[in-house]
Motif scaffolding. Structure first.
Motif, PDB file in Angstrom:
ATOM      1  N   GLU A 474     -22.956 -11.233  18.697  1.00  0.00           N
ATOM      2  CA  GLU A 474     -23.555 -11.755  17.471  1.00  0.00           C
ATOM      3  C   GLU A 474     -23.041 -13.154  17.145  1.00  0.00           C
ATOM      4  N   ASP A 475     -23.921 -13.944  16.576  1.00  0.00           N
ATOM      5  CA  ASP A 475     -23.579 -15.280  16.094  1.00  0.00           C
ATOM      6  C   ASP A 475     -23.598 -15.244  14.566  1.00  0.00           C
ATOM      7  N   ASP A 476     -22.424 -15.362  13.960  1.00  0.00           N
ATOM      8  CA  ASP A 476     -22.305 -15.267  12.508  1.00  0.00           C
ATOM      9  C   ASP A 476     -22.351 -16.626  11.818  1.00  0.00           C
ATOM     10  N   SER A 477     -22.546 -17.684  12.574  1.00  0.00           N
ATOM     11  CA  SER A 477     -22.398 -19.036  12.012  1.00  0.00           C
ATOM     12  C   SER A 477     -23.417 -19.347  10.921  1.00  0.00           C
TER      13      SER A 477
END
Length: 559
Positions: A474-477
């Protein structure tokens, strides 16, 4: 419920069915899984009339709005009106939370549910050293009537039902609500809503207690008596299984320990000279809606049956309204995952259906991002829309108790009912819930259940989508989360200090002295606390006086 001939035909059919099962499994084995409910009740492959042959329709199922209320507390349930759609909300300052409340009301929420910050929950003002770093973090900071006035600004309190999740200082926050209403020109007799006011579950599972059990129970029964006479539409307690379940209990334990708490409150009020036929009508309950749909529906139905029997047979209650278990539900925060949080929308949808099919009177739906932070406007709107879609589009609200008569639902309802009675009997043998808490009986049972649940996840026997199976990178940015700035605490302290400079401090001193003398005696404390609140005595000041008289509770750690 069935004639012997019918049961014989079912038994013969079951033999034929089992033969077909054996042939099917020989070719295509069943999944390697533990076929149990989320709470560990073994599930049969198929249920038939044989599984509910001991039930009597009139005594065990009956009709909606009639004893034992298995099918709901109202004859027409949601065909009359939907459950109250609440969204538990509160963060940062009273101004911030007021904006959120008015937003929710504009989006179709039909009741408010106030979340207070941790210092408020345990009776400290924002300028107390104990509040450092916690102001406005997990709820709204409310120090005095001045904050409460802002919190409910432009919200007509005679038209909105408000629930407040507050326990040890419940008398103080209820007094603030009454005082705000008075300033709006609304008499306390017109107010409707609920205070949680359930201290026993704090000792068992949650921890936001202040005083020892005996004075805590006095405050609770003082509220019962005061509201019976002055605030007749107010629910004076929300006896809460929610936090018991969040701590790791099974569904059966949630029902049993919650209702055992209820028994303790009834006994305390009766001992204080109050009539359960009167105050019993304003008791409410608060349950968790967990993931196992069938078990949760059965749990709500069983809880109503057990409580009705407790009130009728144990306490001799004859008023039908006082026999009914009316409850609020919140979807299960403990099931929300930080991994793939969008999946939480589906979990909440399933839990919403369980609460509605189980006959809840009020519902809060959790937001998808609550495993990460306080919810944003967008996520809380999705949570509210989940309730509205179930209400207006699913069809389950168009008939009362739609799953009644299902062999598995009726069987599970009976098993949960029987399991709850076993725990209640054990608690009675120990000496009641107060003694059981001192001995750590419910705490130990909850700890063991939580340990078993976690082991099943870590072993892979229990699948949590996105956590121990179906993981992704996952990319939480770009994730938008609500953050409470540290400046909230600084500004709240400035507001508090300014309020103290403007108020009549001599009058406040007199009011606090009256509270102290009242606590040392046996007068009802609610009128004294209400008078202090009206003159802008702070929550911390009032609770400080009570701490000086009552002392503080020290937890009995059970391992």
């Amino acid at each position: 419920m069935f004639e012997p001939k019918q049961l014989q035909e079912v038994a013969e059919g079951s033999k034929v069915y089992q033969e077909s099962v054996d042939k099917t499994i020989a070719k295509n084995p069943e999944r390697k899984a533990q076929f149990t409910t989320g709470g560990g009740i073994p599930l049969k492959r198929v249920y038939t009339p044989e599984d509910i042959q001991s039930l009597d329709y009139g005594n065990d199922i009956g009709f909606p709005g009639q004893y034992p209320y298995a099918r709901g507390v109202q004859p027409t349930m949601y065909r009359g009106r939907f459950w109250t759609m609440r969204q538990y909300a509160g963060f940062a300052t009273a101004e911030d939370s007021n904006r959120r409340y008015r937003y929710l009301l504009s989006q179709g929420t039909t009741g408010l549910s106030v979340a207070f910050d941790l210092p408020t929950q345990i009776g400290y003002d924002s300028d107390d050293p104990m509040a450092t770093g916690e102001c406005g973090k997990v709820g709204v900071a409310i120090d005095s009537l001045a904050d409460a006035e802002i919190l409910f600004d432009q919200i007509p309190l005679d038209q909105v039902s408000t629930s407040m999740t507050i326990n040890a200082p419940a008398a103080v926050l209820l007094s603030m609500y009454i005082a705000v209403a008075e300033k709006q020109g609304v008499p306390m007799s017109a107010l409707s809503g609920t205070i949680q006011n359930d201290i026993l579950k704090e000792y068992i599972a949650r921890g936001t207690y202040i005083f020892p059990p005996k004075p805590s129970m006095r405050l609770i029964t003082d509220i019962f008596a005061f509201c019976s006479q002055n605030v007749p539409k107010w629910n004076t307690i929300s006896i809460s299984g929610y936090h018991i379940r969040e701590a790791g209990s099974t569904a059966i334990q949630e029902v049993a320990f919650t209702l055992a708490d209820g028994i303790a409150y009834i006994e305390a009020a009766v001992k204080a000279g109050q009539d359960p036929n009167v105050f019993g009508k304003r008791l409410s309950f608060f349950f968790n809606a967990h993931n196992d749909f069938l078990e949760e529906v059965a749990k709500f139905r069983a809880a109503r049956k057990v409580w009705a029997k407790i009130m009728k047979e144990r306490f001799g209650v004859t008023d039908k309204s006082a026999q009914m278990l009316r409850f609020h539900t919140q979807t299960a925060g403990c099931t929300l995952t930080a991994q793939q949080p969008e999946n939480n929308i589906v979990r909440v949808g399933v839990q919403t259906m369980a609460a509605v099919c189980g006959g809840t009177q009020s519902l809060h739906t959790n937001s998808l991002d609550e495993a990460l932070a306080l919810p944003t406007d967008k996520s809380v709107r999705i949570a509210l829309r989940t309730q509205q879609i179930v209400a207006y589009e699913s069809g389950v609200a168009n008939t009362v108790d739609p799953l009644a008569g299902s062999y598995v639902i009726e069987s599970l309802t009976k098993q949960i009912e029987d399991g709850a009675w076993e725990y209640i009997k054990k608690i009675d043998e120990i000496g009641g819930m107060m003694v059981a808490i001192e001995k750590g009986y419910p705490q130990k049972n909850i700890q063991d259940a939580a340990y078993d649940y976690q082991k099943s996840i870590e072993s892979g026997d229990r699948i949590i989508v996105g956590v121990n199976k179906f993981q992704i990178k996952e990319d939480d940015s770009d994730r938008q989360l609500l953050k409470v700035d540290a400046s909230v605490g600084v500004n709240q302290i400035k507001k508090l200090q300014a309020m103290k400079e403007k108020r009549d401090n001599l009058k406040v001193k007199d009011c606090l002295e009256a509270v102290r003398k009242g606590a040392e005696g046996d007068d009802n404390l609610m009128p004294l606390i209400l008078d202090a609140v009206r003159h802008y005595a702070t929550e911390g000041e009032i609770c400080g006086v009570l701490r000086g008289v009552f002392g503080e509770y020290k937890e009995n750690v059970v391992l």
